[in-house]
Scaffold this motif. Structure first.
Motif, short mmCIF file in Angstrom:
data_model
loop_
_atom_site.label_atom_id
_atom_site.label_comp_id
_atom_site.label_asym_id
_atom_site.label_seq_id
_atom_site.Cartn_x
_atom_site.Cartn_y
_atom_site.Cartn_z
N TYR A 149 32.02 -2.17 73.10
CA TYR A 149 32.42 -2.08 71.70
C TYR A 149 33.88 -1.65 71.57
N GLY B 32 30.74 1.46 63.68
CA GLY B 32 29.82 1.29 64.80
C GLY B 32 30.39 1.82 66.10
N SER C 93 28.80 4.85 68.43
CA SER C 93 28.52 4.70 69.86
C SER C 93 29.24 5.78 70.67
N SER D 146 24.42 2.19 65.67
CA SER D 146 25.71 1.51 65.73
C SER D 146 25.57 0.00 65.54
N TYR E 207 23.97 -1.68 63.38
CA TYR E 207 24.13 -2.09 61.98
C TYR E 207 25.56 -2.57 61.73
N PHE E 208 26.51 -1.93 62.40
CA PHE E 208 27.92 -2.18 62.13
C PHE E 208 28.59 -3.07 63.18
N THR E 209 28.22 -2.91 64.45
CA THR E 209 28.87 -3.70 65.50
C THR E 209 28.41 -5.15 65.50
#
Length: 361
Positions: free
Chosen positions: A248, A279, A283, A300, A302-304
């Motif tokens: 990420y 995200g 993490s 995380s 949800y966003f990444t």
């Protein structure tokens, strides 16, 4: 891994034929192979045994216990993720074998992602490949409830972009019927719909530091709502999700560099980048505090998952065709490697086994 590779390749082949047909304006072939592409992904998830996915056995037990309507009503009255209970109840009308609920789950997740991608991505073909290879799509093979919530939140991006809080609120509340963690995305709407600049990232970073300071208190509050969230604060001997956190962070650095170097001025890109940043920070919380990767790290995603929008835009921000082709090849190889490592090492996704009921045919 052979089963995963076979179904995914079949899906991607159908997707390729579909988009080639679209370029030639053959809508019949386009939609036929687009639906076939989705079907192979649904079958990959729906035909699996309960042994595939660490939490799949638990979901089979839930399915077997939700035979009566009273179970659904009880969950609805207690606001305990009643949507998933209702889904299990409806699945029994098709079969009392758990193949029904697995197919129902896969159908919802696939439809949400395909719908969301075609609504917001300029390159849906590449975005779907990314969602499959880096994990958001296949997440529901292990975490069915949150997997559905993730896919619903992907659609919610549309309403953040359009600054439509009513529809955003409704979509998040629908997601909460399957997994309550999606409720944490509600207040973020007001941050993402303002003008995104350095100040926005500074505010997000301050929130990150604040969460680190009061993390134990937040877990205690969440546990009072649902004791399942107690495990989100469990520490492990070594930091969990190292590979995921590094991946990420690498992607975020890449996105920022591309924005600066190629002067990307794209509303979707700016919004997705700010969401992705959240995200990355989540993490990092999991990594820094050595938390169980099956806990807070899951938040995380949800966003990444919006890397599915960022990667294509970053690639096509380069004008040189050879560079674009090289970058596409690089990211396909990188994501395939990431897919292999995560699938073979986490969540008991391998070996893949088919539902025993298929042997009857």
């Amino acid at each position: 891994m052979e089963i995963y590779i076979s179904f995914i390749l079949l899906s991607f082949c159908c997707l390729t034929i579909s988009f080639k047909a679209k370029k030639s304006h053959n809508l019949l072939v386009f939609y036929t192979f687009l639906y076939l592409s989705a079907l192979f992904l649904i079958l990959l998830s729906g035909l699996r045994s309960y042994s595939v996915g660490h939490d799949s056995g638990t979901y089979v037990q839930i399915f077997q216990s939700n035979i009566e309507l009273n179970n659904v009503i009880e969950r609805w009255n207690s606001a305990n993720e009643a949507g998933f209970a209702l889904l299990n109840y409806l699945a029994h009308y098709f079969s009392d074998n758990y193949i029904a609920i697995f197919i129902f789950n896969a159908f919802i997740v696939t439809c949400c992602y395909f719908y969301g991608v075609f609504k917001v991505s300029a390159t849906p073909f590449l975005s779907i490949i990314i969602l499959v290879l880096i994990g958001p799509f296949l997440f529901h093979l292990n975490g069915a409830r949150q997997g559905i919530a993730l896919s619903i939140f992907f659609i919610s991006f549309i309403y953040i972009r359009d600054k439509n809080f009513t529809k955003y609120f409704i979509s998040v509340m629908i997601g909460a019927l399957f997994h309550k963690t999606i409720l944490l995305t509600l207040p973020l709407y007001f941050l993402f719909t303002r003008k995104l600049n350095f100040k926005s990232y500074f505010i997000i970073t301050l929130c990150f530091i604040f969460v680190l300071v009061i993390f134990d208190d937040l877990i205690a509050m969440a546990t009072q709502v649902d004791d399942r969230y107690k495990t989100y604060g469990d520490e492990v001997k070594s930091a969990g999700g190292v590979l995921t956190s590094i991946f990420y962070l690498f992607l975020f650095c890449w996105f920022v560099i591309c924005k600066k170097v190629n002067t990307i001025k794209n509303k979707i890109y700016d919004l997705a980048l700010a969401i992705f940043f959240v995200g990355v920070l989540i993490s990092l919380i999991s990594f820094i505090m050595k938390l169980n990767p099956s806990g807070i790290l899951r938040m995380s995603i949800y966003f990444t998952q919006f890397s599915a929008l960022l990667i294509p835009i970053s690639i096509f921000s380069f004008k040189n065709k050879n560079i674009k082709a090289l970058l596409i090849f690089f990211f396909i190889v990188l994501m395939s490697l990431y897919f292999y490592l995560t699938t073979t090492n986490f969540s008991h996704l391998v070996p893949y086994r088919f539902n025993p009921i298929l042997t009857l045919f």
